[in-house]
Design a protein around this motif. Structure first.
Motif, PDB file in Angstrom:
ATOM      1  N   GLN A 294       0.831  -1.203   0.000  1.00 19.04           N
ATOM      2  CA  GLN A 294       0.000   0.000   0.000  1.00 19.04           C
ATOM      3  C   GLN A 294       0.864   1.251   0.000  1.00 19.04           C
ATOM      4  O   GLN A 294       0.542   2.236  -0.686  1.00 19.04           O
ATOM      5  CB  GLN A 294      -0.935  -0.009   1.214  1.00 19.04           C
ATOM      6  CG  GLN A 294      -2.084  -0.994   1.094  1.00 19.04           C
ATOM      7  CD  GLN A 294      -2.953  -1.039   2.333  1.00 19.04           C
ATOM      8  OE1 GLN A 294      -2.553  -0.589   3.414  1.00 19.04           O
ATOM      9  NE2 GLN A 294      -4.153  -1.603   2.207  1.00 19.04           N
ATOM     10  N   ASN A 377     -12.276  13.247   3.499  1.00 19.39           N
ATOM     11  CA  ASN A 377     -11.667  11.920   3.383  1.00 19.39           C
ATOM     12  C   ASN A 377     -10.229  12.002   2.892  1.00 19.39           C
ATOM     13  O   ASN A 377      -9.357  11.280   3.380  1.00 19.39           O
ATOM     14  CB  ASN A 377     -12.499  11.041   2.438  1.00 19.39           C
ATOM     15  CG  ASN A 377     -13.841  10.653   3.028  1.00 19.39           C
ATOM     16  OD1 ASN A 377     -13.993  10.601   4.250  1.00 19.39           O
ATOM     17  ND2 ASN A 377     -14.817  10.382   2.179  1.00 19.39           N
ATOM     18  N   HIS A 378      -9.982  12.902   1.949  1.00 20.67           N
ATOM     19  CA  HIS A 378      -8.605  13.028   1.450  1.00 20.67           C
ATOM     20  C   HIS A 378      -7.706  13.645   2.520  1.00 20.67           C
ATOM     21  O   HIS A 378      -6.558  13.216   2.690  1.00 20.67           O
ATOM     22  CB  HIS A 378      -8.572  13.895   0.194  1.00 20.67           C
ATOM     23  CG  HIS A 378      -7.239  13.874  -0.493  1.00 20.67           C
ATOM     24  ND1 HIS A 378      -6.850  12.866  -1.337  1.00 20.67           N
ATOM     25  CD2 HIS A 378      -6.181  14.731  -0.422  1.00 20.67           C
ATOM     26  CE1 HIS A 378      -5.627  13.108  -1.775  1.00 20.67           C
ATOM     27  NE2 HIS A 378      -5.188  14.235  -1.232  1.00 20.67           N
ATOM     28  N   LYS A 380      -8.050  13.324   5.710  1.00 21.83           N
ATOM     29  CA  LYS A 380      -7.805  12.264   6.698  1.00 21.83           C
ATOM     30  C   LYS A 380      -6.702  11.323   6.210  1.00 21.83           C
ATOM     31  O   LYS A 380      -5.861  10.881   6.999  1.00 21.83           O
ATOM     32  CB  LYS A 380      -9.094  11.486   6.969  1.00 21.83           C
ATOM     33  CG  LYS A 380     -10.108  12.259   7.798  1.00 21.83           C
ATOM     34  CD  LYS A 380     -11.475  11.599   7.808  1.00 21.83           C
ATOM     35  CE  LYS A 380     -11.475  10.271   8.526  1.00 21.83           C
ATOM     36  NZ  LYS A 380     -12.845   9.714   8.619  1.00 21.83           N
ATOM     37  N   MET A 381      -6.702  11.036   4.920  1.00 20.62           N
ATOM     38  CA  MET A 381      -5.664  10.182   4.359  1.00 20.62           C
ATOM     39  C   MET A 381      -4.296  10.857   4.469  1.00 20.62           C
ATOM     40  O   MET A 381      -3.298  10.213   4.803  1.00 20.62           O
ATOM     41  CB  MET A 381      -5.981   9.871   2.898  1.00 20.62           C
ATOM     42  CG  MET A 381      -5.006   8.902   2.249  1.00 20.62           C
ATOM     43  SD  MET A 381      -5.389   8.599   0.513  1.00 20.62           S
ATOM     44  CE  MET A 381      -4.949  10.195  -0.193  1.00 20.62           C
ATOM     45  N   ARG A 385      -1.100   9.538   6.671  1.00 19.01           N
ATOM     46  CA  ARG A 385       0.226   9.377   6.079  1.00 19.01           C
ATOM     47  C   ARG A 385       1.278  10.092   6.914  1.00 19.01           C
ATOM     48  O   ARG A 385       2.393   9.581   7.116  1.00 19.01           O
ATOM     49  CB  ARG A 385       0.189   9.940   4.659  1.00 19.01           C
ATOM     50  CG  ARG A 385       1.017   9.168   3.658  1.00 19.01           C
ATOM     51  CD  ARG A 385       0.607   9.423   2.219  1.00 19.01           C
ATOM     52  NE  ARG A 385       0.361  10.817   1.935  1.00 19.01           N
ATOM     53  CZ  ARG A 385      -0.543  11.220   1.063  1.00 19.01           C
ATOM     54  NH1 ARG A 385      -1.294  10.360   0.428  1.00 19.01           N
ATOM     55  NH2 ARG A 385      -0.709  12.507   0.815  1.00 19.01           N
ATOM     56  N   ASP A 397     -10.202   7.095  14.209  1.00 20.23           N
ATOM     57  CA  ASP A 397     -10.876   7.953  13.232  1.00 20.23           C
ATOM     58  C   ASP A 397     -11.162   9.343  13.794  1.00 20.23           C
ATOM     59  O   ASP A 397     -11.107  10.331  13.057  1.00 20.23           O
ATOM     60  CB  ASP A 397     -12.187   7.295  12.788  1.00 20.23           C
ATOM     61  CG  ASP A 397     -12.824   8.032  11.620  1.00 20.23           C
ATOM     62  OD1 ASP A 397     -12.287   7.944  10.515  1.00 20.23           O
ATOM     63  OD2 ASP A 397     -13.854   8.699  11.849  1.00 20.23           O
ATOM     64  N   THR A 424      -7.254  12.778  -7.819  1.00 20.67           N
ATOM     65  CA  THR A 424      -7.570  11.402  -7.433  1.00 20.67           C
ATOM     66  C   THR A 424      -8.876  10.938  -8.075  1.00 20.67           C
ATOM     67  O   THR A 424      -8.958   9.836  -8.650  1.00 20.67           O
ATOM     68  CB  THR A 424      -7.680  11.288  -5.903  1.00 20.67           C
ATOM     69  OG1 THR A 424      -6.417  11.626  -5.313  1.00 20.67           O
ATOM     70  CG2 THR A 424      -8.048   9.872  -5.486  1.00 20.67           C
TER      71      THR A 424
END
Length: 453
Positions: A294, A377-378, A380-381, A385, A397, A424
């Protein structure tokens, strides 16, 4: 007021704004009266300045400002309502001071650079490679060792190992190698060193294999290449003094702390992957393999996007651009770009501009839309990272959502998140519209493919 557009080329046009006195007179009077109400003018009570005096003092500047504001708004409105694909900004033609004494009506013109029309076609006949990177057993083993060290325990040791912490008294030596006893001697009774972090590996090797009560002669200055902060911490002296300390020291070892890697048990599995995510070593190693792949998938995505950009640019990049208008815009908006270097700077910019135009048409073809959930959501990603870079892989979360809100609250970060989210969604949509030919490769094979690309 009248606004008209005349095409002067395939990708250029001239916008003309004609304005009459009736279009601006009332606004000028209103603004002058506002000045009289809000400004203190010598010789008059605030709010009681005759209009004639206001007009005499401020009329010319206010009239110019009002006319410019009205014209700019009219041009912007026309461009917006007619959905003109303007590149850069409108460039004023023949900028001169308004002759308000002899004229009441004025005409303004702007050069416009327009985006070319692009009819992009998408279909399964377009084939794009996608390289999935497989994690090798060696990579999984290396990652496991890192986690075992991270979650291992520090315990007393019998001799100095490569990853040991060493405690003891650190004494300055004289030129003959004897411990200094003078008043200015540096003596750190409760010293601690970490040879694993020494910049000079020869200095680190001096400690290896030694045991408690052994004495080691070493040079602190060499261990950190003379870094004053590190020397000050190691020797217990001020930074100002530390920079000049280049003599050898002797450390009498009183304690050794070594790192013992964690065992492959449930505690390790939970620390790395989260509570009860896996319950045996085989599943744990499998999860590590997935984790590594991943992490590497970002490289696969970058190369995939590069392949699409290359294909689309080769097919649609031979477009006409309003080069001369864009050059004027660059000179007008960037202090570092002049008439002398604008050709060079435009040449650098042109490929990126063409790809941006192609990407916009692709987004339209794929009907890409971005909402607040997409941005959250992006973000949070991105937050996940960032945590992972510090070895924190099990963030809940709620914490990620909180960090996502902070990221999106920053205007610069928010714009970056919008662009990344859009990219994306676009490339995910293209995967469905094009033929994606997936291949599994090793990391070394991928590197060779990426270097060639």
């Amino acid at each position: 007021m009248n606004v008209t557009l005349d095409k002067t080329g395939n990708v250029t046009a001239k916008l003309t704004v004609s304005i009459e006195e009736n279009d601006y007179k009332a606004k000028v009077e209103k603004r002058l009266k506002e000045i009289g109400r809000t400004h203190s003018i010598p010789g008059f009570r605030q709010g009681h300045v005759p209009f004639g005096e206001l007009n005499r003092r401020f009329g010319k500047q206010v009239t110019s400002d009002v006319i410019n504001d009205i014209v700019y708004e009219a041009a912007a409105k026309y461009i917006s309502e007619n959905k003109l694909p303007v590149l850069g900004q409108p460039i004023p033609v023949n900028v001169t001071e308004l002759d308000l004494k002899n004229n009441k009506d004025f005409t303004f013109q702007y050069e416009l650079g327009l985006a070319p029309e692009l009819n992009i076609e998408l279909g399964k006949e377009i084939k794009v490679p996608y390289y999935n990177i497989n994690a090798s057993d060696e990579m999984v083993k290396e990652q496991d060792e890192k986690f075992r060290e991270r979650f291992g325990a520090q315990v007393p040791g019998e001799e100095v190992e490569p990853n040991a912490l060493v405690k003891g008294a650190i004494m300055e030596l004289d030129e003959n190698g004897n411990v200094k006893t003078s008043d200015d001697a540096i003596q750190m009774i409760n010293g601690i060193v970490a040879p694993m972090y020494f910049k000079d590996r020869e200095q680190a090797k001096l400690f290896e294999g030694h045991k408690i009560n052994d004495k080691v002669r070493f040079n602190p200055w060499k261990t950190c290449e003379g870094n004053p902060a590190e020397l000050a911490s190691m020797l217990g002296v001020d930074k100002e003094k530390a920079a000049d300390i280049k003599s050898d020291f002797e450390m009498a070892i009183s304690e050794i702390i070594v790192l013992r890697p964690a065992e492959a048990n449930q505690e390790l599995f939970d620390n790395v992957l989260g509570k009860d995510k896996v319950n045996n070593e085989a599943d744990y190693l499998g999860a590590l393999k997935t984790m590594i792949e991943q992490d590497l998938s970002g490289n696969s995505e970058i190369l995939f996007r590069h392949e699409i950009e290359k294909f689309m640019t080769e097919k649609y990049g031979n477009m006409e651009l309003p080069a001369e208008v864009l050059k004027k815009w660059l000179v007008n908006t960037n202090e570092k770009i002049t008439e002398q270097n604008v050709d060079e700077e435009y040449t650098k910019m042109e490929p990126m501009l063409k790809w941006q135009l192609i990407k916009e048409r692709l987004a339209e073809a794929c009907e890409i839309k971005i909402d607040d959930n997409d941005l959250t959501n992006h973000a949070k990603m991105v937050a996940a990272r960032q945590f992972a870079q510090y070895g924190m892989t099990n963030i809940d979360d709620e914490t990620l959502s909180d960090y996502a809100k902070r990221i999106l609250a920053d205007k610069q970060f928010r714009q970056r998140i919008i662009e990344e989210t859009g990219d994306t969604k676009l490339f995910n949509a293209l995967k469905a519209k094009l033929s994606v030919e997936e291949q599994n490769v090793s990391l070394d094979e991928f590197k060779a493919i990426a270097e060639k690309a």
